[in-house]
Design an enzyme around this catalytic site. Structure first.
Site, PDB file in Angstrom:
ATOM      1  N   ARG A 193      -9.895   1.419   8.419  1.00  3.50           N
ATOM      2  CA  ARG A 193      -9.510   0.073   8.853  1.00  3.50           C
ATOM      3  C   ARG A 193     -10.706  -0.639   9.486  1.00  3.50           C
ATOM      4  NH1 ARG A 193      -4.087   0.805   8.507  1.00  3.50           N
ATOM      5  NH2 ARG A 193      -2.645  -0.552   9.534  1.00  3.50           N
TER       6      ARG A 193
ATOM      7  N   ARG B   9      11.169  -2.154  11.326  1.00  3.48           N
ATOM      8  CA  ARG B   9      10.168  -1.528  12.192  1.00  3.48           C
ATOM      9  C   ARG B   9       9.993  -2.409  13.413  1.00  3.48           C
ATOM     10  NH1 ARG B   9       4.900  -0.015   8.739  1.00  3.48           N
ATOM     11  NH2 ARG B   9       3.933  -1.158  10.423  1.00  3.48           N
TER      12      ARG B   9
ATOM     13  N   ARG C 154      11.504  -5.951   5.347  1.00  2.00           N
ATOM     14  CA  ARG C 154      11.568  -4.541   4.966  1.00  2.00           C
ATOM     15  C   ARG C 154      12.244  -3.690   6.045  1.00  2.00           C
ATOM     16  NH1 ARG C 154       5.286  -2.486   4.984  1.00  2.00           N
ATOM     17  NH2 ARG C 154       4.951  -2.717   7.208  1.00  2.00           N
TER      18      ARG C 154
ATOM     19  N   LYS D 291       0.835  -1.223   0.000  1.00  2.00           N
ATOM     20  CA  LYS D 291       0.000   0.000   0.000  1.00  2.00           C
ATOM     21  C   LYS D 291       0.856   1.253   0.000  1.00  2.00           C
ATOM     22  CE  LYS D 291      -2.279  -0.419   3.867  1.00  2.00           C
ATOM     23  NZ  LYS D 291      -1.949  -1.683   4.524  1.00  2.00           N
TER      24      LYS D 291
ATOM     25  N   ARG E 195      -2.004  -8.674  12.710  1.00  2.00           N
ATOM     26  CA  ARG E 195      -2.450  -7.592  11.816  1.00  2.00           C
ATOM     27  C   ARG E 195      -3.200  -8.135  10.607  1.00  2.00           C
ATOM     28  NH1 ARG E 195       3.002  -4.800  11.184  1.00  2.00           N
ATOM     29  NH2 ARG E 195       2.029  -3.454   9.639  1.00  2.00           N
TER      30      ARG E 195
HETATM   31  P1  AMP Z   1       0.418   0.644   8.971  1.00  2.10           P
HETATM   32  O1  AMP Z   1       1.668   1.451   8.854  1.00  2.10           O
HETATM   33  O2  AMP Z   1      -0.681   1.118   8.050  1.00  2.10           O
HETATM   34  O3  AMP Z   1       0.662  -0.834   8.825  1.00  2.10           O
HETATM   35  O4  AMP Z   1      -0.142   0.880  10.461  1.00  2.10           O
HETATM   36  C1  AMP Z   1       0.623   0.543  11.584  1.00  2.10           C
HETATM   37  C2  AMP Z   1      -0.261   0.508  12.822  1.00  2.10           C
HETATM   38  O5  AMP Z   1      -0.875   1.799  13.042  1.00  2.10           O
HETATM   39  C3  AMP Z   1      -1.423  -0.466  12.755  1.00  2.10           C
HETATM   40  O6  AMP Z   1      -1.050  -1.781  13.118  1.00  2.10           O
HETATM   41  C4  AMP Z   1      -2.396   0.150  13.772  1.00  2.10           C
HETATM   42  O7  AMP Z   1      -1.978  -0.139  15.072  1.00  2.10           O
HETATM   43  C5  AMP Z   1      -2.199   1.641  13.544  1.00  2.10           C
HETATM   44  N1  AMP Z   1      -3.149   2.220  12.548  1.00  2.10           N
HETATM   45  C6  AMP Z   1      -2.838   2.690  11.310  1.00  2.10           C
HETATM   46  N2  AMP Z   1      -3.938   3.157  10.689  1.00  2.10           N
HETATM   47  C7  AMP Z   1      -4.968   2.986  11.547  1.00  2.10           C
HETATM   48  C8  AMP Z   1      -6.373   3.241  11.478  1.00  2.10           C
HETATM   49  N3  AMP Z   1      -6.944   3.751  10.369  1.00  2.10           N
HETATM   50  N4  AMP Z   1      -7.117   2.951  12.561  1.00  2.10           N
HETATM   51  C9  AMP Z   1      -6.572   2.417  13.680  1.00  2.10           C
HETATM   52  N5  AMP Z   1      -5.271   2.121  13.808  1.00  2.10           N
HETATM   53  C10 AMP Z   1      -4.459   2.396  12.755  1.00  2.10           C
END
Ligand code: AMP
Length: 206
Positions: free
Chosen positions: A84, A155, A123, A13, A166
């Site tokens: 989400r 990360r 990554r 993404k 996740r």
């Molecule tokens: P990502 O970088 O998109 O994989 O997001 C990393 C983490 O941020 C996720 O595992 C969630 O804990 C949190 N997160 C990101 N976007 C959202 C969202 N729209 N709603 C709730 N938590 C989020």
């Protein structure tokens, strides 16, 4: 031009959002990045991110609202990592209606689980400028950023256990969200094993 890129973890993404945003000259808004920035000074959010749990719909939507009101979003934006949950999809509709704006397209990225695991566990991100590297985009020199020479690290939430959680969280929530957009005629599915540059042509398809 409001594009939403959705898909499980490691479906690319971030990469595709960045490519699309650059091609259309609009900002790439990643809620994960927004939250990681907030987490540096917020213990509760930091712990939730570490555990791979979602942040509350209210908190993340409040942060997003502030971001979308900024001047650079006036021609559009690419949204990555939001909505989400079904509730977030509804809140986004309300927010966009309030701002007098409409979604152009929702692109769902799909990859086989095997590839998602491989991508995510390998990554790395530059500690200085945030540039991402992975199996599809390795740095020229191991653990050194091509752009700024900064050190690359994984990360802290990229572990096999967190990733499984996740992926499950994504699946539990995704169905209702995808149905919501399918019914509105906004949804398209994109094979995210393909070359990421194809996202620009996909976005232009009707
Ligand atoms: P990502 O970088 O998109 O994989 O997001 C990393 C983490 O941020 C996720 O595992 C969630 O804990 C949190 N997160 C990101 N976007 C959202 C969202 N729209 N709603 C709730 N938590 C989020």
């Amino acid at each position: 031009m409001i594009y939403i890129l959705t898909g499980g973890p490691a479906t690319g993404k971030g990469t595709r959002s960045e490519i699309l945003a650059r091609a259309l000259n609009i900002p790439h808004i990643a809620t994960g990045d927004m939250l990681r920035a907030v987490a540096t000074e917020n213990e509760e959010i930091r712990e939730k991110l570490q555990r791979g749990e979602l942040i509350s719909d209210e908190i993340i939507t409040g942060l997003l609202e502030e971001r979308l009101k900024k001047e650079d979003c006036k021609d559009g934006f690419v949204l990555d990592g939001y909505p989400r949950t079904y509730k977030q999809a509804e809140l986004l509709d309300e927010l966009l209606a309030k701002l007098g704006r409409e979604i152009t397209k929702v692109m769902e990225l799909t990859v086989p689980d095997e590839l998602a695991f491989k991508r995510i566990l390998e990554r790395k991100k530059c500690e200085e400028c945030g540039e991402m590297y992975g199996i599809d985009f390795p740095p020229k020199v191991e653990d050194v950023c091509d752009k700024c020479g900064g050190h690359l690290s994984v990360r802290t939430d990229d572990t096999r256990e967190t990733l499984s959680r996740r992926i499950n969280t994504y699946r539990e929530n995704a169905k209702a969200i995808l149905d919501f957009y399918r019914e509105k005629g906004l949804l398209m599915t994109v094979d995210a094993s393909a070359n990421p540059e194809t996202v620009v042509d996909d976005a232009k398809l009707n």
